[in-house]
Motif scaffolding. Structure first.
Motif, PDB file in Angstrom:
ATOM      1  N   PHE A 145      -4.468  -9.509 -25.103  1.00  7.00           N
ATOM      2  CA  PHE A 145      -4.126  -9.733 -23.944  1.00  7.00           C
ATOM      3  C   PHE A 145      -2.387  -8.991 -23.971  1.00  7.00           C
ATOM      4  N   SER A 183      -3.650 -18.527 -19.846  1.00  8.29           N
ATOM      5  CA  SER A 183      -3.555 -17.320 -19.558  1.00  8.29           C
ATOM      6  C   SER A 183      -4.964 -16.859 -19.636  1.00  8.29           C
ATOM      7  N   LEU A 184      -6.047 -16.976 -20.276  1.00  8.93           N
ATOM      8  CA  LEU A 184      -7.408 -16.862 -20.685  1.00  8.93           C
ATOM      9  C   LEU A 184      -8.089 -17.101 -19.940  1.00  8.93           C
ATOM     10  N   LYS A 199      -8.088 -14.020 -29.025  1.00 14.52           N
ATOM     11  CA  LYS A 199      -8.278 -13.398 -27.536  1.00 14.52           C
ATOM     12  C   LYS A 199      -6.927 -13.414 -27.235  1.00 14.52           C
ATOM     13  N   TYR A 200      -5.895 -14.084 -27.206  1.00 12.31           N
ATOM     14  CA  TYR A 200      -4.559 -14.030 -26.258  1.00 12.31           C
ATOM     15  C   TYR A 200      -3.838 -12.975 -26.717  1.00 12.31           C
ATOM     16  N   LEU A 257      -9.141 -18.697 -29.663  1.00 16.83           N
ATOM     17  CA  LEU A 257      -7.731 -18.612 -28.897  1.00 16.83           C
ATOM     18  C   LEU A 257      -6.400 -17.792 -28.969  1.00 16.83           C
ATOM     19  N   ASN A 282       3.706 -15.908 -20.690  1.00 13.30           N
ATOM     20  CA  ASN A 282       2.827 -15.796 -19.754  1.00 13.30           C
ATOM     21  C   ASN A 282       2.033 -15.914 -18.312  1.00 13.30           C
ATOM     22  N   MET A 333      -1.936 -20.432 -23.768  1.00 15.36           N
ATOM     23  CA  MET A 333      -3.579 -19.463 -24.206  1.00 15.36           C
ATOM     24  C   MET A 333      -4.336 -20.351 -23.124  1.00 15.36           C
ATOM     25  N   LYS A 372      -9.824 -14.497 -17.156  1.00 17.63           N
ATOM     26  CA  LYS A 372     -11.645 -14.833 -17.472  1.00 17.63           C
ATOM     27  C   LYS A 372     -12.077 -14.884 -15.435  1.00 17.63           C
ATOM     28  N   TYR A 387     -11.585 -23.448 -20.907  1.00 19.79           N
ATOM     29  CA  TYR A 387     -11.185 -22.860 -22.712  1.00 19.79           C
ATOM     30  C   TYR A 387     -10.509 -24.268 -23.448  1.00 19.79           C
TER      31      TYR A 387
END
Length: 243
Positions: A191, A79-80, A187-188, A184, A100, A76, A84, A172
């Motif tokens: 997406f 990926s974030l 937010k993951y 986390l 991912n 996670m 970003k 992160y």
């Protein structure tokens, strides 16, 4: 920032693992190569990238001080951090194809391979492999692949992109170290590719079925709402999301 630059290696993950065995590796050490001769993806797949055109690198992360029960949170975080980074470079329409793969405009631009080190039943470190398509414009027999140059028309500097990714990983991972796993995960999940849309899946037994992606479990299983209104969890080895 400790970055090791290579002209060629079998795989940056493998190189970093060998380095880790033989010496002390500083946190966030990165290995970047122009050519990866044996790049690996999830589940033993091959990552094929044109030399010097893409960012193929691995980052060493010390997680010995983290209270981490579920290693999927590292996926996670990664990926974030990538999303970003891509937003920083004005890439839009981004999503994460579970678990991912990073998509832009529904085409794959990035793959992630994470290998964790466990000592005495505790996660102590992680090697995060990232393959990001930057300046390659031809992908033979890969109709669903794309690159940042194909999307924007611009040439990208590999070093600049790598530095931004590492800084965003730090951002992160700091959230993860504080124990803010809900932040986390939320937010993951925001997406997730095809979340809450009718989707088609294939089981490891070859059965094709439909359902709606609802989210992921703490361990990283995909949660799917099936036709009988039951939410069932599937792990990476038992299911494939079809486009």
């Amino acid at each position: 920032m400790h970055i090791i630059k290579l002209n060629a290696t079998d795989s940056t993950n493998s190189y970093l693992k060998r380095l880790f065995v033989n010496e002390d590796v500083p946190d966030y050490t990165a290995v970047v190569t122009k050519l990866q001769t044996d790049g690996r993806g999830q589940m033993g797949t091959v990552w094929d990238a044109e030399a010097s055109k893409n960012l193929t690198f691995s980052v060493y992360k010390d997680i010995s001080g983290y209270d981490l029960e579920n290693p999927f949170y590292i996926s996670m975080v990664t990926s974030l951090a990538l999303i970003k980074t891509l937003r920083f470079f004005s890439i839009t329409k981004l999503s994460v194809k579970w678990p991912n793969d990073i998509l832009a405009e529904n085409k794959k631009i990035c793959g992630i391979l994470i290998e964790n080190v466990v000592k005495q039943n505790k996660f102590t470190s992680s090697i995060i492999g990232i393959g990001l398509n930057l300046n390659q414009v031809e992908f033979n027999n890969l109709p669903k692949a794309s690159s940042l140059k194909m999307i924007t028309g611009r040439i990208f500097d590999l070093d600049e992109v790598a530095n931004v990714i590492i800084n965003n990983l730090k951002y992160y991972f700091n959230i993860l170290k504080k124990g803010q796993t809900d932040v986390l995960k939320t937010k993951y999940e925001s997406f997730l590719f095809r979340k809450n849309k009718p989707s088609t899946f294939k089981s490891d037994e070859g059965l094709v079925f439909s359902g709606f992606i609802k989210g992921v479990s703490n361990s990283g299983n995909l949660q799917i709402l099936l036709e009988d209104e039951i939410v069932k969890e599937f792990d990476l080895k038992t299911i494939t999301l079809l486009y």
